[in-house]
Enzyme design. Structure first.
Site, PDB file in Angstrom:
ATOM      1  N   ASP A 131     -17.379 -16.126 -12.225  1.00  0.00           N
ATOM      2  CA  ASP A 131     -16.509 -17.100 -11.555  1.00  0.00           C
ATOM      3  C   ASP A 131     -16.033 -18.197 -12.504  1.00  0.00           C
ATOM      4  O   ASP A 131     -14.887 -18.627 -12.451  1.00  0.00           O
ATOM      5  CB  ASP A 131     -17.250 -17.708 -10.367  1.00  0.00           C
ATOM      6  CG  ASP A 131     -16.406 -18.686  -9.566  1.00  0.00           C
ATOM      7  OD1 ASP A 131     -15.168 -18.667  -9.731  1.00  0.00           O
ATOM      8  OD2 ASP A 131     -16.971 -19.455  -8.779  1.00  0.00           O
ATOM      9  N   ASP A 175      -8.433  -6.113  -5.092  1.00  0.00           N
ATOM     10  CA  ASP A 175      -8.077  -5.038  -4.155  1.00  0.00           C
ATOM     11  C   ASP A 175      -9.130  -3.934  -4.209  1.00  0.00           C
ATOM     12  O   ASP A 175      -9.468  -3.437  -5.274  1.00  0.00           O
ATOM     13  CB  ASP A 175      -6.707  -4.468  -4.517  1.00  0.00           C
ATOM     14  CG  ASP A 175      -6.093  -3.619  -3.421  1.00  0.00           C
ATOM     15  OD1 ASP A 175      -6.797  -2.738  -2.883  1.00  0.00           O
ATOM     16  OD2 ASP A 175      -4.916  -3.831  -3.090  1.00  0.00           O
ATOM     17  N   ASP A 202     -14.945 -21.673  -8.242  1.00  0.00           N
ATOM     18  CA  ASP A 202     -14.300 -21.831  -6.942  1.00  0.00           C
ATOM     19  C   ASP A 202     -14.346 -20.534  -6.136  1.00  0.00           C
ATOM     20  O   ASP A 202     -13.582 -20.338  -5.198  1.00  0.00           O
ATOM     21  CB  ASP A 202     -12.846 -22.271  -7.129  1.00  0.00           C
ATOM     22  CG  ASP A 202     -12.060 -21.329  -8.043  1.00  0.00           C
ATOM     23  OD1 ASP A 202     -12.634 -20.315  -8.496  1.00  0.00           O
ATOM     24  OD2 ASP A 202     -10.871 -21.606  -8.300  1.00  0.00           O
ATOM     25  N   HIS A 246      -6.994  -6.204  -0.491  1.00  0.00           N
ATOM     26  CA  HIS A 246      -5.960  -5.320   0.037  1.00  0.00           C
ATOM     27  C   HIS A 246      -5.423  -5.872   1.359  1.00  0.00           C
ATOM     28  O   HIS A 246      -6.105  -5.858   2.382  1.00  0.00           O
ATOM     29  CB  HIS A 246      -6.531  -3.918   0.244  1.00  0.00           C
ATOM     30  CG  HIS A 246      -5.487  -2.861   0.417  1.00  0.00           C
ATOM     31  ND1 HIS A 246      -4.804  -2.317  -0.657  1.00  0.00           N
ATOM     32  CD2 HIS A 246      -4.991  -2.255   1.517  1.00  0.00           C
ATOM     33  CE1 HIS A 246      -3.942  -1.411  -0.219  1.00  0.00           C
ATOM     34  NE2 HIS A 246      -4.034  -1.357   1.095  1.00  0.00           N
ATOM     35  N   VAL A 272     -13.382 -23.023 -13.872  1.00  0.00           N
ATOM     36  CA  VAL A 272     -13.853 -23.724 -12.687  1.00  0.00           C
ATOM     37  C   VAL A 272     -14.559 -22.734 -11.773  1.00  0.00           C
ATOM     38  O   VAL A 272     -14.186 -21.557 -11.708  1.00  0.00           O
ATOM     39  CB  VAL A 272     -12.669 -24.402 -11.947  1.00  0.00           C
ATOM     40  CG1 VAL A 272     -11.685 -23.366 -11.403  1.00  0.00           C
ATOM     41  CG2 VAL A 272     -13.175 -25.288 -10.803  1.00  0.00           C
ATOM     42  N   ASP A 285     -12.702 -18.805 -15.767  1.00  0.00           N
ATOM     43  CA  ASP A 285     -11.365 -19.408 -15.741  1.00  0.00           C
ATOM     44  C   ASP A 285     -11.425 -20.928 -15.825  1.00  0.00           C
ATOM     45  O   ASP A 285     -10.412 -21.611 -15.682  1.00  0.00           O
ATOM     46  CB  ASP A 285     -10.613 -18.985 -14.482  1.00  0.00           C
ATOM     47  CG  ASP A 285     -11.421 -19.223 -13.204  1.00  0.00           C
ATOM     48  OD1 ASP A 285     -12.443 -19.950 -13.259  1.00  0.00           O
ATOM     49  OD2 ASP A 285     -11.044 -18.671 -12.151  1.00  0.00           O
ATOM     50  N   SER A 330       0.850  -1.191   0.000  1.00  0.00           N
ATOM     51  CA  SER A 330       0.000   0.000   0.000  1.00  0.00           C
ATOM     52  C   SER A 330       0.889   1.246   0.000  1.00  0.00           C
ATOM     53  O   SER A 330       1.694   1.414  -0.915  1.00  0.00           O
ATOM     54  CB  SER A 330      -0.964  -0.026   1.187  1.00  0.00           C
ATOM     55  OG  SER A 330      -2.004   0.906   1.010  1.00  0.00           O
TER      56      SER A 330
END
Length: 534
Positions: free
Chosen positions: A263, A428, A270, A466, A268, A266, A196
Site C-alpha cells: 500500500d 480487476d 490509503d 471489475h 501514502v 505510492d 467487460s
C-alpha cells in the site's frame, strides 16, 4: 397512445438545438425494418411494441418512447436479435449504443450510466441521447445465472452474432433506421460504451466498422475472449485439486497481506495500491509450517501454488490461428479486493457439475466447453486440458479467429475521426488489466506513440475492480462521456482528468498509462496531492 417527440432545445454538453417534425410513438409499432438497411445478412426485422416511459434519471424527469424490436436471422434455427431503443423528448441529436456483459442474452438497461460513470453527472438518457442496445442475438435462459448462459453457441449464426460481434452492426444499423424514422433526422454523432464483454464489443466496432461510431468508451475489455477462456480453464483445474482452493477467510488473509506489503509504495497508506507494477508480494510468506493446511491464518503448499498461478501468465505450447500465445494473469497479488470473492475465486472450489458458488470465470469456462468447444451439454469442463487439448485443438484454433478480436491496426478508425477511451481497474479480478495494457502497447507499436495519442487514451484506475462490484478499494467514477464529447466535437483531448472514489469521497488524478499517481504532499484524499509518475 400518441406522444409527440420534439427536440425542445439544447442542454448542457450537447450540440445546438434543431426543431424536428413531431412523430408518434405508437406510430412506430409494428414498423418493418428492411434487411437492406443492415450491412450484414438478415431477413429483416420488425418493431414488436412501443410504450411511453417517464423516469427520474440523475434528478431529471425524462419522458421517452421505448421501442422494442427484433431482427430475424438468416438461419431459421438461429435465435432472433432482440433490441430496444429509448427515444427521448428534447433529443440532443446524439445517439449511443450500450454493450453487454458475460455471455449477454439480455438487453442492457438504457437508463444506466457508462462504465465507471460518475454519480454526480447525468446518465446519457438524461442528457437526451437516443439510446439503443441489443441482446447480441440470443436470449438468456432464466434457469442459468445471469450472463452465464452459453447454450446459444451450438448455432453458428448465433455464435458469430455474439463472438465476432455481428449482432452489434445489425443492431446499430436497424436502430439508426428507426431513429431516422422517428425524428426525421439522423444523429450528428453516434457513440458506443461498454465494459467487460461490452468493452470487448467496443473494440470490435472500432476494429471492424471504423466509420460506424464517432466515439467509443471501452472499459475492462475482454478482447481476447478465447485466450482468457483457456486461462480460466487452466485455473479451474488447478483450483479443483484437493486442498488447493483458498476459502473466503484465506482470500481475506491474502488481500490484507498484499495491502500491508504494497500500500505504501505510492507514498501514502490509503488502502489503494497505485504503484501496482512495483508490488512484488510473495505468497510463500503466508505458507503454513510444513506446507499442510493448518487453518485460516496461512496458506498450504497447494494454495500457494493456486494463488501464484492466478497471478502469473499462462502460455499454451501450441499455435492457434489468432496468433495469441497466452494470457497474462490477474493481479491477485497486487491489490485485488478479496472482499468480493464471487468474481475471483468464488466461495467454493470448482467441481463437476459446476456450482454457482464457484468463481464467475470458472462458470464461464464450463459453459464455453459445453456449448462453444464441444457443443455437448453433457461434456465435462474437466475433460478438456487447455495445456494439451488433444482432438479439440483444431476447434480451439478456429474459435480463436472469432473470439480473439486482436486487430491493433486502428488507423481506419482514426482516419474516420473516431476517438477511443480505454479504462481499466488495476484490481480487476475477472478481466486482467495487464491484458488491456498489452493491447494498448500493441497499438502503439503498430501506429507509433504519437499517432496513437491523436485518437486513443488509456487510463488505469488504482484500486478499482471489475465494474465496481461489491466493495472495491476504489469505486471509480469519471465523466468519460463529457470528455469524449469534447474530443469528438471540438478536437479537445482529455487534459489532467480526475477520478472520484464514489464510496469514500476522495479523488485521484487519472493517469495515462503507464503513469500512476504518486503522493507528494497535502490531503491524501485530494487529487492535487498526487502527481502522475512513470
Amino acid at each position: 397512445m400518441l406522444v409527440t417527440l420534439v427536440l425542445a432545445g439544447a442542454i448542457a454538453g450537447t450540440g445546438p438545438a434543431t426543431a424536428h417534425p413531431a412523430v408518434e410513438c405508437a406510430g412506430l409499432d409494428q414498423l418493418k425494418i428492411p434487411a437492406s438497411v443492415m450491412s450484414l445478412p438478415t431477413t429483416g426485422g420488425r418493431v414488436t411494441s412501443t410504450s411511453v416511459k417517464t423516469s427520474v434519471l440523475s434528478g431529471v424527469t425524462i419522458t421517452y418512447c421505448q421501442v422494442d424490436a427484433s431482427i430475424s436471422p438468416v438461419d431459421p434455427a438461429a435465435p432472433e436479435i432482440k433490441m430496444r431503443l429509448a427515444l427521448p423528448h428534447g433529443w440532443n441529436r446524439q445517439a449511443m449504443m450500450f454493450g453487454g456483459g458475460g455471455y449477454n442474452g439480455t438487453i442492457p438497461d438504457l437508463t444506466a450510466n457508462v462504465p465507471f460513470g460518475p454519480a454526480d453527472q447525468p446518465v446519457p438518457l438524461a442528457r437526451r441521447y437516443a439510446m439503443f442496445a441489443g441482446d447480441s442475438g440470443h436470449q438468456q435462459n432464466p434457469a442459468v445465472p445471469p450472463s452465464l448462459d452459453g447454450s446459444f453457441g451450438a448455432n453458428d449464426e448465433a455464435l458469430h452474432n455474439f463472438a465476432a460481434g455481428d449482432a452489434l452492426k445489425k443492431t446499430r444499423d436497424a436502430s439508426l433506421f428507426l431513429i431516422r424514422h422517428a425524428y426525421r433526422a439522423k444523429p450528428a454523432e453516434v457513440y458506443f460504451a461498454g465494459g467487460s464483454t461490452g468493452g470487448r464489443e467496443a473494440l470490435v466496432v472500432a476494429q471492424r466498422w471504423p466509420e460506424a461510431f464517432d466515439g467509443v468508451i471501452s472499459a475492462y475489455p475482454a478482447w481476447n475472449n478465447l485466450s482468457e477462456a483457456l486461462y480460466l480453464g487452466y485455473l479451474t483445474q488447478i483450483l479443483a485439486q484437493p486442498g488447493a482452493f483458498p476459502g473466503v477467510e484465506k482470500q481475506k488473509l491474502l488481500y490484507d497481506s498484499v495491502i500491508n506489503a504494497c500500500d505504501g509504495l505510492d507514498g501514502v497508506r490509503d488502502n489503494v495500491i497505485s504503484n501496482e507494477r512495483g508490488c512484488h508480494f510473495d505468497p510463500r510468506t503466508l505458507r503454513c509450517p510444513g506446507g499442510a493446511d493448518t487453518g485460516p491464518g496461512c496458506l498450504s503448499d497447494a494454495q500457494v501454488t493456486a494463488v501464484t498461478a492466478m497471478s502469473t501468465s499462462f502460455e499454451w505450447p501450441y499455435r492457434i490461428a489468432s496468433g495469441e500465445t497466452g494470457y497474462p494473469g490477474f493481479p491477485f497479488l497486487s491489490g485485488a479486493d478479496m472482499r468480493t470473492p464471487f468474481l475471483g475465486f468464488g466461495t467454493t472450489p470448482p467441481a463437476d457439475p459446476m456450482p454457482v458458488t464457484s468463481g464467475y470465470g470458472m462458470q464461464y469456462w464450463n459453459q464455453w466447453v459445453k456449448h462453444f468447444l464441444t457443443r455437448d451439454p453433457g461434456h465435462s469442463a474437466f475433460a478438456v486440458d487447455p495445456r494439451d487439448p488433444g482432438k479439440w485443438r483444431e476447434r480451439i484454433s478456429y474459435l480463436s479467429t472469432i473470439q480473439d478480436r486482436n486487430n491493433v491496426d486502428l488507423r481506419p478508425f482514426a482516419r474516420a475521426g473516431g476517438k477511443l477511451i480505454l479504462l481499466h481497474g488495476a484490481a480487476d479480478e475477472l478481466v486482467s488489466h495487464r491484458s488491456t495494457s498489452d493491447y494498448y502497447q500493441r497499438v502503439q507499436q503498430k501506429l507509433g506513440a504519437h499517432s496513437t495519442g491523436t485518437f486513443l487514451r488509456y487510463y488505469l484506475v488504482p484500486g478499482a475492480n471489475h465494474a465496481n462490484v461489491g466493495a472495491p478499494a476504489f469505486a471509480a467514477g469519471w465523466d468519460s462521456l463529457s470528455a469524449l464529447e469534447s474530443w469528438v466535437r471540438k478536437g479537445q483531448a482529455p487534459v489532467r482528468p480526475i477520478v472520484t472514489d464514489a464510496s469514500r469521497d476522495r479523488t485521484l488524478p487519472l493517469c495515462e498509462f503507464p503513469y500512476w499517481p504518486k503522493y507528494r504532499a497535502g490531503d491524501p484524499g485530494t487529487a492535487s496531492s498526487f502527481a502522475c509518475t512513470r
